[in-house]
Design an enzyme around this catalytic site. Structure first.
Site: not given
Length: 228
Positions: A17-19, A173
């Site tokens: 995932d990024c954020d 997250d």
């Protein structure tokens, strides 16, 4: 909490995932979203925004706000929040500590699959110096019919990377992200190193959603992969 990842075929791909995983963006974007929602009449605080909306796309967020809260966003609201978020990123955004080093040590192919729209996603990775590490291996929920918690995005990323779902490990997250990975038939671990986690790094909600374990520093990534 356990470090064991369920026994399965050898890993062949790590999907980030990024954020909140690659970049420490969630405190910035959630604060901007909270101010925006307050401005259109939704009485909600930052903690509630994080609990309800972290890890989901703006499209999904506004659909939920309309359905659950009866608040309809005015024309241009989503675009305005996105623009304000990018402006804040220009001044404040940083890569997650240790992520560039961890990516450099990975012995497996890796990619990113994010709920962010393509413009924000590539801009965020560019601002933090991470985009060259991913090149064209950047996938957005805008490319699929349904965002997280549905499995579409992770399955799309795995297909584009040519790897079977059962050989993928997802780093997430958020609860919707963990649920999406599980629904895709992938292994998933939770990351709690982002600023939005505050002092509680236990990731209880991620574990309850099905993450095999949680970790809070990218220096631990090698150990996580070795367990898989």
């Amino acid at each position: 909490m356990t470090d064991a990842i369920p026994a399965s075929p050898p890993l062949a791909l790590v999907i980030f995932d990024c954020d909140g995983v690659l970049i420490d963006s969630e405190p910035i974007s959630l604060a901007t979203l909270t101010r925006g929602l307050n401005g259109i009449g939704l009485a909600i605080d930052l903690d509630a925004v994080r609990e309800r909306f972290a890890g989901t796309s703006m499209t999904s967020i506004m659909e939920r706000v309309a359905r659950e809260d009866g608040v309809i966003a005015p024309d241009g609201f989503v675009e305005r929040v996105k623009a304000e978020t990018l402006d804040a990123f220009e001044a404040e955004l940083t890569a997650m500590a240790g992520i560039a080093e961890a990516l450099g040590l990975l012995h497996l192919p890796f990619c990113v699959a994010s709920s962010s729209d393509p413009v924000r996603l590539r801009r965020s990775l560019g601002l933090t110096g991470l985009l060259p590490l991913f090149e064209d291996r950047v996938f957005s929920s805008a490319q699929v019919a349904r965002g997280k918690p549905f499995p579409d995005l992770f399955l799309f990323a795995a297909e584009r990377m040519g790897v079977a779902p059962e050989r993928c490990l997802v780093i997430e997250d958020s609860v919707p992200g963990v649920q999406a990975a599980r629904a895709a038939g992938m292994r998933v671990v939770g990351f709690t190193g982002g600023g939005h986690w505050g002092h509680d790094r236990t990731g209880r909600d991620l574990l309850a959603a099905g993450a095999a374990t949680v970790f809070s520093a990218h220096a631990e990534l090698g150990r996580i992969l070795a367990a898989g």
